[in-house]
Every structure is written in structure tokens, then in C-alpha cells.
Design an enzyme around this catalytic site. Structure first.
Site, mmCIF file in Angstrom:
data_model
loop_
_atom_site.group_PDB
_atom_site.id
_atom_site.type_symbol
_atom_site.label_atom_id
_atom_site.label_comp_id
_atom_site.label_asym_id
_atom_site.label_seq_id
_atom_site.Cartn_x
_atom_site.Cartn_y
_atom_site.Cartn_z
ATOM 1 N N CYS A 1 0.856 -7.409 -2.765
ATOM 2 C CA CYS A 1 1.226 -7.322 -1.344
ATOM 3 C C CYS A 1 1.128 -8.663 -0.614
ATOM 4 O O CYS A 1 1.966 -8.976 0.236
ATOM 5 C CB CYS A 1 0.410 -6.256 -0.634
ATOM 6 S SG CYS A 1 -1.373 -6.483 -0.701
ATOM 7 N N ASP B 1 5.708 -3.468 6.261
ATOM 8 C CA ASP B 1 4.762 -3.049 5.228
ATOM 9 C C ASP B 1 5.356 -3.278 3.839
ATOM 10 O O ASP B 1 6.406 -2.720 3.515
ATOM 11 C CB ASP B 1 4.442 -1.570 5.430
ATOM 12 C CG ASP B 1 3.311 -1.080 4.539
ATOM 13 O OD1 ASP B 1 2.830 -1.873 3.710
ATOM 14 O OD2 ASP B 1 2.907 0.082 4.675
ATOM 15 N N HIS C 1 4.048 -2.247 1.062
ATOM 16 C CA HIS C 1 3.550 -1.227 0.131
ATOM 17 C C HIS C 1 4.547 -0.082 -0.042
ATOM 18 O O HIS C 1 4.194 1.096 0.015
ATOM 19 C CB HIS C 1 2.206 -0.695 0.616
ATOM 20 C CG HIS C 1 1.172 -1.759 0.806
ATOM 21 N ND1 HIS C 1 1.033 -2.464 1.988
ATOM 22 C CD2 HIS C 1 0.236 -2.247 -0.037
ATOM 23 C CE1 HIS C 1 0.043 -3.344 1.858
ATOM 24 N NE2 HIS C 1 -0.451 -3.233 0.644
#
Length: 509
Positions: free
Chosen positions: A130, A305, A307
Site C-alpha cells: 500500500c 484507498d 487497498h
């Protein structure tokens, strides 16, 4: 049966995680990388969502209602940011013998693990990549602004060659300039990171710095990295100045604004940095994970994001076919899935939930841009800002180093080394901004050996009046200092460029 259950569970998690976030603040201005938007009027009162929809996909009309609550131009701006996420199915990144295993419970739940290659290495970065992905996003949006301008907007119906070229530099193959393969390689070279290990801000910044220098002919972008938040003009100009003008330079500041959370003292300045026209966002800022922050509203930060696992972004490799590594080649489509690097899903995080370790990006395109940035920094109260501009590094002269090698550093003025013990996930080289106000000095200091000194010198450690005392009880003063071996300091700190500090207090203020 087990596979079906895992897929169902993955779908449920994906639905919950991917739900649209409506706008519930119609007072505070929306800010995106230096651009501002009015929040718009509040919509009509709506009923609470039916919980029975939890296991059903979001209906198109529901998504449209949520989207309509945000200003249209704000959404277009967000949708134009390049969004790089977890990917699976890319060419193998070989596992280090003493490194992490590609097999994990999380990868099984997400359905991203490739059981055929799990003993050899990684074909997905889900669960560990990430910080790399958010750093890629920061760099990609810097290049987007540099080549297309801040006003450019992504249009799915029109092809933009420059936009496609920038995205192609980040595809998931070893020959792409800024692929995850090259980030992992530079993470190993610059910070000792093994494949599958989580990057911190310093490792990410140094990887960007090396890769941009290696691909300067493509990007035309220099990178200046500070691990303390201090910008030294002489070094910046030496790096990027060309005659009377300044070439484009990306300033990366790896900072830590607290121990467990961002100190509220820095909230205002942190938001201001995202409001400057030079801002290209922030990577990091979430405990044990990383997001790409690109704006704010009130005390909430907007972020993209990473993820969200997607199929690997692949295009045909430009490497010669006689390349000895067969892992450089996979079956790919000729087209580039540009839609997969853009999203209009809005997510936000309150500042009191933000992790204090982060990488701040500022793009200086020319001398006028730099002068404006310097003015913005200096116009903020020095006691509550984490960026400073100095003419040059301050100097501290020392008669002897007590046997220190030139590459070793001594950190002066830390209240207690236990502050660093408490920061388990602190990346090497990012802690020097911690507790700046209470420290005598905020930088690592290189102490040079005087060649005139005789061979037999006093190598004992002497503490001055500003030295940290670890035990407050005066009766135990003889037990107040900890012995710190060189090997320990090397494992805790990765030195930035050598810093020297002057006795002249005006030089450091």
C-alpha cells in the site's frame, strides 16, 4: 465449496468497503490540491438505508443520489487523480530467502494469492504494497500536473496520449520505469527492504528519488528529499537550477508529527499544505496502512484507498526478447485499462485518526513557483509548522569524533530514546521531526574528526547541559544515561544527508 464461501465472503467485504460516501458537510469549503469548491446546498432529507441491502450490490440510482450530493466540478477533479491500487497477476517478484512468505490469511480472504507460484515469490502486492501504491499515486499525479497542467480533466470518451504515457510508466512489469518491481528493487538497495515487506515514507521517497533520476530523460523531474522537513536552498538549487531558472523539482518530506497520532498543533499547517498550488498530496497517514491524501474539508482529509485489489495493469514489454529472465514476459492485452486508475468514490478520514508518519509531496515547476512556496511556508507560525526553508545547512565544528566513521551520525537533544522505542512501525529516517519544540536540535549531526589530533584521544562521551536525562529521580543520577552502541543506532536510524548545526542560534531559528 470452500472456494465458493471465500468468494462470497470476499464479495461481502468488497461491498461494505466500497459503499459510496455521501456529502454531509454543506458548510466547509472542499479543497483538492490547491483548488477549492463550494460545498453546495444540502439535498432533501432521505430515509436511512435498508440493512437488507447489505448483501446486494449497490443500485445505480442509489449511487447516482450519493454522487449528486457532491459538487460536479469537485467530482471531476477527484476522478482525474491517478489512483494506483493493489494488483494481482503480475510477473513474479522473487521472494528473499529470509523474507516474508507470499502466503497469508489475508491473501486467501482477498482471493489474490496464486497457489502455483506461492513458494517462488509474489504475483500480488495485496497486504504489503500500500505505501508503494500511494507513493506511485503521488508521483503519477505530480507528472500529470507537470505535463498536462492542474486544470486537465479525465474524459473517458477522449483519449489523451500524454495521460496514457504517464500511466504506462507505472504498469506492473519489470521494464516500466516506476513499476512495483522497480520500487521493490530500489527499496532493497536504499533501505534494505525485502519483497513483501511494508515500506515506510523514507524507503518510498528514496525509491522515487533514484527512479526519477534514472528516468530523467522521460520525466524531466528532479527529486529533493528531506527527512527532517527542512529545505536547504543551496542544495535545492544545486540539484535543480539551470541558469537563472529552476527546473521542475518534486520536494518530498518524510515527517512524523507525533507518536501515535498527529499532534493537533500541526493540523492547520497540514491542511494548508494541501491547499497550496504546489501540493501533489500526501502518502501514508493511516496506522499499519497507507492512503493517498489529496484534499480536505473541515478537519477531514479526502483520500484514495489503494487497498482495492485489481487485475494487474499490463502492457507489452519493451525489453528485448533475448532477456535472460522469462518472468519479464506475460500474456497481455495491447490496450491499457485507463479506467482502472481513476475513481470518483469519495473517502475521508478525520485528522485525529491519522497516523503521524507520512510523506508530503510538493511540486515546484519553476522559480516563481518556488518563491511562492517559500512565502507560504514562512508566513505560517514557526512553532506550529513542520516545514522550514534555510539558506544552507548550519555548521557545528568538533575537534574529534571519538572514532566515529564519516557515515555515522549522532542525534543531539532527544528527550528520551524511549520515544523511538515506542514507534515500532516508524520507517528509518522519518523520526527526526518528533517533538521538535522540546529538542535542542532537530537534525542528525555529522561530527568530523580533526586530522590534526594525536592518535591517542579521549573517546569517552561527555554530556552537556542539554543532554537528555532518562531518570527524573536526582538520587539515581548515576543511572540516568543509557549506553547506545553504534550497531543499535545503525538499526534504528537511516541517516539523511549529513547535517551540521551552528552555535549561532540565529542560523537555526
Amino acid at each position: 465449496m470452500a472456494s465458493h464461501s471465500l468468494n462470497t465472503l470476499h464479495t461481502v467485504f468488497e461491498y461494505i468497503w466500497d459503499r459510496e460516501l455521501p456529502n454531509d458537510d454543506f458548510t466547509n469549503t472542499l479543497t483538492v490540491l490547491g483548488r477549492t469548491y463550494a460545498p453546495g446546498p444540502p439535498p432533501h432529507q432521505e430515509k436511512a438505508p435498508d440493512l437488507r441491502t447489505l448483501f446486494h450490490k449497490f443500485k445505480p440510482d442509489q449511487a447516482a443520489d450519493t454522487e449528486a450530493s457532491w459538487p460536479r466540478e469537485f467530482l471531476r477533479d477527484v476522478h482525474s487523480r491517478i489512483w494506483l491500487t493493489y494488483r494481482s497477476g503480475f510477473p513474479l517478484i522473487k521472494r528473499a530467502e529470509d523474507g516474508p512468505s507470499p502466503l497469508s490469511f489475508g491473501s486467501l480472504i482477498r482471493g489474490t494469492v496464486d497457489l502455483a507460484t506461492v513458494t517462488k515469490g509474489f504475483t500480488t502486492d495485496a497486504g504489503w504494497g500500500c505505501m508503494i501504491r500511494t507513493s506511485q499515486s503521488l508521483l503519477a499525479n505530480s507528472l500529470l500536473q507537470l505535463r498536462l497542467g492542474r486544470g486537465w480533466r479525465y474524459d473517458q470518451t477522449r483519449e489523451c496520449a500524454k495521460h496514457a504515457e504517464i500511466v504506462s510508466w507505472f504498469v506492473d512489469i519489470p521494464t516500466a520505469p516506476f513499476s512495483i518491481h522497480n520500487f521493490v528493487e530500489q527499496g532493497a538497495n536504499c533501505a534494505g527492504k525485502k519483497p513483501g515487506e511494508w515500506f515506510g515514507p523514507s524507503a518510498a521517497a528514496r525509491s522515487i528519488q533514484v527512479l526519477c533520476e534514472a528516468n530523467y530523460d522521460k520525466t524531466g523531474l528532479k527529486v529533493y528529499f528531506t527527512a527532517s522537513g527542512d529545505i536547504y536552498e543551496d542544495e535545492l538549487f544545486e540539484l535543480a537550477q539551470q541558469g537563472a531558472e529552476l527546473r521542475p523539482v518534486l520536494i518530498l518530506a518524510g515527517i512524523r508529527l507525533g507518536v501515535k497520532n498527529v499532534n493537533p498543533l500541526y493540523w492547520d499547517f497540514l491542511k494548508k499544505t494541501l491547499g497550496w498550488p504546489q501540493s501533489v498530496g500526501i502518502a501514508g497517514g493511516r496506522p499499519s496502512s497507507s492512503h493517498y491524501f489529496f484534499g480536505f474539508q473541515g478537519d477531514y482529509l479526502f483520500y484514495l484507498d489503494p487497498h482495492v485489489p485489481q487485475k494487474a495493469l499490463l502492457i507489452a514489454s519493451e525489453a528485448p526478447h533475448e532477456s535472460p529472465d522469462p518472468n519479464h514476459y506475460v500474456e497481455v492485452e495491447s490496450g491499457l485499462d485507463l479506467d482502472s486508475v481513476h475513481t470518483n468514490k469519495i473517502r475521508k478520514l478525520h485528522l485525529d485518526q491519522m497516523d503521524p508518519s507520512m510523506l508530503v509531496g510538493l511540486l515546484v515547476e519553476n522559480r516563481a513557483s518556488y518563491d511562492a512556496l517559500k512565502h507560504s511556508i514562512n508566513s505560517h507560525d514557526q512553532g506550529s509548522r513542520f516545514l522550514n526553508v534555510y539558506d544552507s545547512r548550519p555548521v557545528l565544528a568538533a575537534k574529534s569524533s571519538g572514532g566515529l566513521e564519516e557515515s555515522e551520525f549522532v542525534d543531539l537533544g532527544v528527550l528520551s530514546m524511549n520515544e523511538y522505542d515506542a514507534i515500532d512501525d516508524c520507517d528509518v529516517g522519518t523520526c527526526s521531526a518528533l517533538l521538535r519544540k522540546e529538542r535542542a536540535f532537530s537534525h542528525p549531526v555529522l561530527v568530523a574528526m580533526d586530522p590534526e589530533e594525536p592518535e591517542e584521544i579521549d573517546a569517552s562521551i561527555h554530556f552537556d547541559k542539554d543532554a537528555s536525562i532518562l531518570e527524573k529521580d536526582p538520587d539515581r543520577a548515576n543511572e540516568t544515561f543509557e549506553e547506545i552502541h553504534v550497531s543499535e543506532t545503525e538499526s534504528r536510524f537511516e541517516p539523511d544527508e549529513p547535517v551540521v548545526v551552528s552555535h549561532d542560534s540565529a542560523a537555526v531559528m
